[in-house]
Design an enzyme around this catalytic site. Structure first.
Site, PDB file in Angstrom:
ATOM      1  N   ASP A  20      34.139   0.885  26.802  1.00 30.90           N
ATOM      2  CA  ASP A  20      35.038   1.607  27.711  1.00 30.90           C
ATOM      3  C   ASP A  20      35.505   0.690  28.832  1.00 30.90           C
ATOM      4  O   ASP A  20      34.776  -0.218  29.246  1.00 30.90           O
ATOM      5  CB  ASP A  20      34.290   2.823  28.286  1.00 30.90           C
ATOM      6  CG  ASP A  20      35.231   3.842  28.899  1.00 30.90           C
ATOM      7  OD1 ASP A  20      36.461   3.696  28.750  1.00 30.90           O
ATOM      8  OD2 ASP A  20      34.735   4.787  29.537  1.00 30.90           O
ATOM      9  N   ASN A  68      41.163  10.215  20.967  1.00 25.15           N
ATOM     10  CA  ASN A  68      42.099   9.115  21.265  1.00 25.15           C
ATOM     11  C   ASN A  68      43.464   9.287  20.600  1.00 25.15           C
ATOM     12  O   ASN A  68      44.446   8.682  21.023  1.00 25.15           O
ATOM     13  CB  ASN A  68      41.513   7.750  20.853  1.00 25.15           C
ATOM     14  CG  ASN A  68      40.405   7.265  21.751  1.00 25.15           C
ATOM     15  OD1 ASN A  68      39.558   6.478  21.342  1.00 25.15           O
ATOM     16  ND2 ASN A  68      40.379   7.700  23.015  1.00 25.15           N
TER      17      ASN A  68
HETATM   18  C1  FPP Z   1      38.236   2.399  25.886  1.00 22.56           C
HETATM   19  O1  FPP Z   1      38.940   1.843  26.951  1.00 22.56           O
HETATM   20  C2  FPP Z   1      38.507   1.733  24.636  1.00 22.56           C
HETATM   21  C3  FPP Z   1      39.136   2.287  23.561  1.00 22.56           C
HETATM   22  C4  FPP Z   1      39.668   3.640  23.530  1.00 22.56           C
HETATM   23  C5  FPP Z   1      39.357   1.539  22.340  1.00 22.56           C
HETATM   24  C6  FPP Z   1      38.379   0.460  22.076  1.00 22.56           C
HETATM   25  C7  FPP Z   1      39.070  -0.512  21.252  1.00 22.56           C
HETATM   26  C8  FPP Z   1      38.905  -1.854  21.289  1.00 22.56           C
HETATM   27  C9  FPP Z   1      37.906  -2.568  22.066  1.00 22.56           C
HETATM   28  C10 FPP Z   1      39.810  -2.706  20.485  1.00 22.56           C
HETATM   29  C11 FPP Z   1      39.819  -2.374  19.040  1.00 22.56           C
HETATM   30  C12 FPP Z   1      38.458  -2.380  18.435  1.00 22.56           C
HETATM   31  C13 FPP Z   1      38.134  -2.963  17.290  1.00 22.56           C
HETATM   32  C14 FPP Z   1      36.757  -2.854  16.770  1.00 22.56           C
HETATM   33  C15 FPP Z   1      39.116  -3.728  16.522  1.00 22.56           C
HETATM   34  P1  FPP Z   1      39.940   2.793  27.725  1.00 22.56           P
HETATM   35  O2  FPP Z   1      41.293   2.537  27.175  1.00 22.56           O
HETATM   36  O3  FPP Z   1      39.483   4.200  27.657  1.00 22.56           O
HETATM   37  O4  FPP Z   1      39.808   2.232  29.184  1.00 22.56           O
HETATM   38  P2  FPP Z   1      39.988   3.059  30.527  1.00 22.56           P
HETATM   39  O5  FPP Z   1      38.936   4.122  30.533  1.00 22.56           O
HETATM   40  O6  FPP Z   1      39.747   2.016  31.580  1.00 22.56           O
HETATM   41  O7  FPP Z   1      41.383   3.595  30.532  1.00 22.56           O
END
Ligand code: FPP
Length: 251
Positions: A20, A68
């Site tokens: 996250d 998501n």
């Molecule tokens: C959360 O950060 C992350 C995600 C929803 C996606 C995680 C994906 C990756 C790390 C890249 C793709 C993964 C792989 C395995 C190829 P957020 O967007 O919720 O961050 P925020 O809470 O700060 O907005």
């Protein structure tokens, strides 16, 4: 950084991570959110490599939740494109290091251009036994339990299982994680103190570690620190301290 996690007995068998903070990482730098996801992939590589080097047999990453799908369309499509790119780039390393790729969640909901690469990667790594890298994709814990309940109800309706004889094992065997050990350690980055529908059944006795570090900044050092903290936790599984850890020295 020198952290003694060389004692294999102190290492978790299964680490699960809620990655996250990608969006906040980007915002802090005045970049679009997708740049945070791009950097998040670098962190994924670092952690997979570290887990492999240490000999942790199961690593599970919460890459895309059912919720998501509700994000802005361009963010969803970039995440899908990044996932495809990740799979294409990682395949040679997965093969070289004999890592099995595994998926939990409703992967059939992913767009076909991702599914194609995903299915190919799953097939090409299916026989690997050194480590299992599980990606939670279009995953939600309640949805997983719901699907398991439906399978169980079907089996009961067909007379394959008697309702009165349903055990925890019967449920676990119908979850996406069937055959995997429960996570010993769950890590969540970015300072959020929530479970967010991740592995609800499987984390009944997991140790949780929350860190303020944003996912793109999470690297080997942070992973080793988390493992070090885990090695100092006393897991009791609902028992007393004495029962869980009988005093050493005697027979
Ligand atoms: C959360 O950060 C992350 C995600 C929803 C996606 C995680 C994906 C990756 C790390 C890249 C793709 C993964 C792989 C395995 C190829 P957020 O967007 O919720 O961050 P925020 O809470 O700060 O907005």
């Amino acid at each position: 950084m020198e952290i003694d996690v060389t004692d294999a007995a102190e290492l978790p068998r299964h680490v699960a991570i809620i990655m996250d903070g990608n969006g906040r990482w980007a915002r802090q730098r005045g970049l679009p959110r997708v740049e945070g996801h791009r950097m998040g992939i670098r962190a994924v590589r670092a952690v997979v490599e570290c887990a492999r080097e240490l000999g942790i047999p199961f690593l599970t990453l919460y890459a895309f939740s059912v919720e998501n799908w509700g994000r802005p369309e361009n963010e969803v499509s970039t995440l899908m494109a990044l996932l495809r790119e990740f799979l294409l780039k990682e395949l040679p390393d997965l093969v070289r290091h004999r890592i099995r790729l595994n998926v939990i969640g409703e992967a059939e909901k992913l767009p076909s251009y991702v599914r194609e690469v995903l299915d190919r990667t799953l097939a090409l790594t299916a026989g690997h036994t050194d480590m299992t890298l599980t990606l939670a994709l279009s995953y939600a814990g309640r949805n997983e339990i719901l699907r398991a309940a439906r399978k169980l109800a079907e089996d009961a309706a067909r007379g394959r299982v008697a309702p009165g004889e349903i055990t925890e094992n019967e449920i676990a065997a119908r979850l996406d994680t069937a055959g995997m050990p429960d996570p010993d350690l769950v890590i969540r980055t970015s300072g959020e103190l929530r479970v967010s529908n991740f592995l609800l059944w499987q984390t009944a006795y997991s140790e949780f570690l929350f860190t303020d570090v944003l996912w793109p900044d999470f690297g080997k050092t942070e992973f080793l620190q988390a493992l070090d903290e885990y090695s100092r936790r006393h897991r009791r599984f609902g028992l007393t301290e004495e029962q869980a850890e009988p005093p050493s020295g005697g027979l």
